[in-house]
Design an enzyme around this catalytic site. Structure first.
Site, PDB file in Angstrom:
ATOM      1  N   ASN A 146      42.790  38.503  40.936  1.00 12.88           N
ATOM      2  CA  ASN A 146      42.361  37.357  41.734  1.00 12.88           C
ATOM      3  C   ASN A 146      40.916  37.427  42.213  1.00 12.88           C
ATOM      4  O   ASN A 146      40.522  36.690  43.111  1.00 12.88           O
ATOM      5  CB  ASN A 146      43.301  37.187  42.933  1.00 12.88           C
ATOM      6  CG  ASN A 146      44.677  36.698  42.502  1.00 12.88           C
ATOM      7  OD1 ASN A 146      44.806  36.074  41.456  1.00 12.88           O
ATOM      8  ND2 ASN A 146      45.692  36.997  43.295  1.00 12.88           N
ATOM      9  N   ASN A 169      50.375  37.171  42.800  1.00 13.86           N
ATOM     10  CA  ASN A 169      50.510  36.694  44.170  1.00 13.86           C
ATOM     11  C   ASN A 169      50.386  35.192  44.359  1.00 13.86           C
ATOM     12  O   ASN A 169      49.861  34.741  45.377  1.00 13.86           O
ATOM     13  CB  ASN A 169      49.504  37.419  45.071  1.00 13.86           C
ATOM     14  CG  ASN A 169      50.240  38.137  46.171  1.00 13.86           C
ATOM     15  OD1 ASN A 169      51.440  37.953  46.344  1.00 13.86           O
ATOM     16  ND2 ASN A 169      49.536  38.935  46.931  1.00 13.86           N
ATOM     17  N   THR A 279      48.957  45.470  42.671  1.00 10.93           N
ATOM     18  CA  THR A 279      49.856  44.744  41.771  1.00 10.93           C
ATOM     19  C   THR A 279      49.252  44.674  40.378  1.00 10.93           C
ATOM     20  O   THR A 279      49.952  44.783  39.379  1.00 10.93           O
ATOM     21  CB  THR A 279      50.126  43.317  42.276  1.00 10.93           C
ATOM     22  OG1 THR A 279      50.641  43.401  43.597  1.00 10.93           O
ATOM     23  CG2 THR A 279      51.147  42.608  41.397  1.00 10.93           C
ATOM     24  N   GLY A 280      47.926  44.520  40.321  1.00 16.88           N
ATOM     25  CA  GLY A 280      47.262  44.448  39.024  1.00 16.88           C
ATOM     26  C   GLY A 280      47.532  45.682  38.184  1.00 16.88           C
ATOM     27  O   GLY A 280      47.864  45.589  37.002  1.00 16.88           O
ATOM     28  N   TRP A 300      37.684  43.074  39.816  1.00 15.33           N
ATOM     29  CA  TRP A 300      36.300  43.404  40.175  1.00 15.33           C
ATOM     30  C   TRP A 300      36.257  43.837  41.640  1.00 15.33           C
ATOM     31  O   TRP A 300      36.142  42.992  42.526  1.00 15.33           O
ATOM     32  CB  TRP A 300      35.373  42.199  39.944  1.00 15.33           C
ATOM     33  CG  TRP A 300      33.937  42.528  40.183  1.00 15.33           C
ATOM     34  CD1 TRP A 300      33.202  42.235  41.299  1.00 15.33           C
ATOM     35  CD2 TRP A 300      33.061  43.237  39.305  1.00 15.33           C
ATOM     36  NE1 TRP A 300      31.926  42.722  41.169  1.00 15.33           N
ATOM     37  CE2 TRP A 300      31.812  43.345  39.952  1.00 15.33           C
ATOM     38  CE3 TRP A 300      33.219  43.815  38.038  1.00 15.33           C
ATOM     39  CZ2 TRP A 300      30.725  43.986  39.366  1.00 15.33           C
ATOM     40  CZ3 TRP A 300      32.135  44.453  37.471  1.00 15.33           C
ATOM     41  CH2 TRP A 300      30.899  44.520  38.120  1.00 15.33           C
ATOM     42  N   HIS A 330      44.485  50.692  49.292  1.00 14.76           N
ATOM     43  CA  HIS A 330      44.259  50.821  47.847  1.00 14.76           C
ATOM     44  C   HIS A 330      43.020  51.632  47.523  1.00 14.76           C
ATOM     45  O   HIS A 330      42.167  51.848  48.355  1.00 14.76           O
ATOM     46  CB  HIS A 330      44.109  49.442  47.219  1.00 14.76           C
ATOM     47  CG  HIS A 330      45.326  48.614  47.351  1.00 14.76           C
ATOM     48  ND1 HIS A 330      46.565  49.036  46.936  1.00 14.76           N
ATOM     49  CD2 HIS A 330      45.509  47.391  47.882  1.00 14.76           C
ATOM     50  CE1 HIS A 330      47.454  48.106  47.189  1.00 14.76           C
ATOM     51  NE2 HIS A 330      46.849  47.101  47.769  1.00 14.76           N
TER      52      HIS A 330
END
Ligand SMILES: *[C@@H]1O[C@H](CO)[C@@H](O)[C@H](O)[C@H]1NC(C)=O
Ligand SMILES: *[C@@H]1O[C@H](CO)[C@@H](O)[C@H](O)[C@H]1NC(C)=O
Ligand SMILES: *[C@@H]1O[C@H](CO)[C@@H](O)[C@H](O)[C@H]1NC(C)=O
Ligand SMILES: *[C@@H]1O[C@H](CO)[C@@H](O)[C@H](O)[C@H]1NC(C)=O
Ligand SMILES: *[C@@H]1O[C@H](CO)[C@@H](O)[C@H](O)[C@H]1NC(C)=O
Length: 358
Positions: A146, A169, A279-280, A300, A330
């Site tokens: 996202n 999401n 999640t990615g 990114w 994260h």
């Protein structure tokens, strides 16, 4: 459940793996297994975890621009797939199924072991009969993160052209189609989104907004990590009731109780210490099972692009995020560098620039 703003990261599993691994042996046992993949075990990986964002950013930019001449390495793809399968049975772990639970069963939250929830009739009725990815294979898959890096990318057509499109999401698509596309085959939704974006569904307009968004999924998979942290089921039960009441055509799926440990275990064994995978990264890891070629967009983890222009955290809102903070859940720069290495070896393709239509 209330969380502070910085924890409302879209495209994350809102979990507390850090605590979990401090108090159990699971992580440690896995570390002792011999790392079998050597292609990204470069010493600089760990340096990313603490300090030096400017320096790191420079390194990342030097490593970029690998899009030209990129080629998939099918041998490597199959090595990685086999290796991940030792940790993760993606076909099964992608969702629990009806026969796993009975209504009324008491389940412990995966990362909040002292808290439990009871399997409601509603939840049970929405569990799939078989894995939504049973026997599935795809030639090419897109995993769409996202990041604001997608804005003005023109990647929409290319993304929609893949055989299977995974999105994170419940990010909005309308109004962004040129850059992100419209197609979704698999969309994740953290329970935290219900609070942050849909105000906890207390008002009718909020419910209506969610219903509208879910209608756009058009019979594709809605993947809800509901069993991770305490309170997860509270919002999810409300969503589930809406889905039933309005007969929404979405194929609900709820990741297995072991998925996140398995994914983390795989990366940890390869010396990539990702306490709480985004999640990615979860999606990439799972997709290795089903997809011959994986293309990543919208990843990114930096506040600026290669030319120094500001980049929004999300392409669709103004949420701020401290990418390099050790306080956050994260390790996005570490994840990114790992993905970049895999890109340079031909294991996946990471697109961070504009898409050129051919
Ligand atoms: C990063 O490290 C440098 C020294 O290498 C130090 O001066 C600086 O304060 C550190 N920054 C952070 C955010 O820890
Ligand atoms: C593809 O990956 C395998 C395994 O890492 C490696 O041995 C091989 O040299 C690679 N092929 C190319 C063309 O890079
Ligand atoms: C999945 O594949 C196996 C073996 O190829 C087959 O026996 C089974 O019927 C398939 N199941 C579904 C649901 O397609
Ligand atoms: C769509 O995919 C096909 C191959 O599957 C390719 O030939 C074509 O160029 C792609 N189109 C776009 C817009 O990416
Ligand atoms: C919804 O799915 C149907 C059947 O797969 C398809 O024909 C239709 O174009 C889809 N609609 C949208 C808006 O994606």
């Amino acid at each position: 459940m209330r969380l502070s703003r910085k924890h409302w990261t879209v495209c994350t599993i809102s979990v507390l793996l850090v605590l979990f691994y401090k108090t159990t042996d699971i992580g440690r046992n896995e570390v002792h297994q011999k790392a079998s993949l050597t292609w990204y075990l470069e010493p600089s990986a760990t340096r990313l975890m603490a300090n030096g964002s400017e320096k790191l950013f420079g390194n990342v930019l030097n490593g970029l621009d690998l899009g030209v001449g990129w080629k998939i390495n099918a041998t490597l793809v199959s090595i990685i797939r086999k290796d991940i399968l030792r940790y993760l049975d993606a076909e099964r772990d992608v969702s629990v199924i009806k026969s796993n639970f009975k209504p009324g069963d008491t389940i412990r939250y995966v990362l909040d072991r002292r808290r439990t929830f009871s399997v409601s009739q509603t939840l049970h009725s929405l569990l799939p009969e078989v894995s939504p990815l049973k026997n599935k294979t795809f030639k090419t898959c897109a995993v769409v993160g996202n990041s604001g890096i997608l804005l003005k990318s023109g990647c929409g057509k290319e993304i929609d052209n893949h055989s299977f499109v995974i999105r994170c999401n419940l990010a909005p698509l309308e109004g962004f189609a040129d850059d992100v596309g419209l197609r979704s085959d698999f969309t994740t939704m953290n329970p935290s989104v219900i609070q942050r974006v849909y105000g906890g569904l207390r008002e009718e307009t909020q419910q209506e907004n969610l219903i509208q968004r879910l209608r756009q999924l058009n019979d594709s998979v809605l993947w809800i990590p509901a069993f991770m942290v305490k309170g997860g089921m509270k919002h999810v039960d409300t969503v589930n009731e809406l889905i039933l009441k309005h007969k929404l055509k979405v194929r609900t799926a709820y990741p297995s109780l072991r998925l996140i440990h398995a994914v983390r275990g795989f990366w940890l064994t390869n010396k990539i210490n990702i306490k709480r995978p985004t999640t990615g990264l979860l999606m990439y890891t799972m997709a290795t099972r089903f997809c011959d070629e994986i293309y990543l967009y919208g990843f990114w983890p930096f506040p600026k692009d290669a030319s120094g222009n500001p980049v929004q955290y999300h392409y669709f809102d103004g949420l701020k995020y401290r990418y390099f903070s050790n306080a956050g859940p994260h390790r996005m720069p570490l994840e990114f560098q790992t993905l970049q290495r895999l890109h340079s070896k031909g294991a996946l393709k990471l697109t961070t620039s504009k898409c050129t239509s051919t």
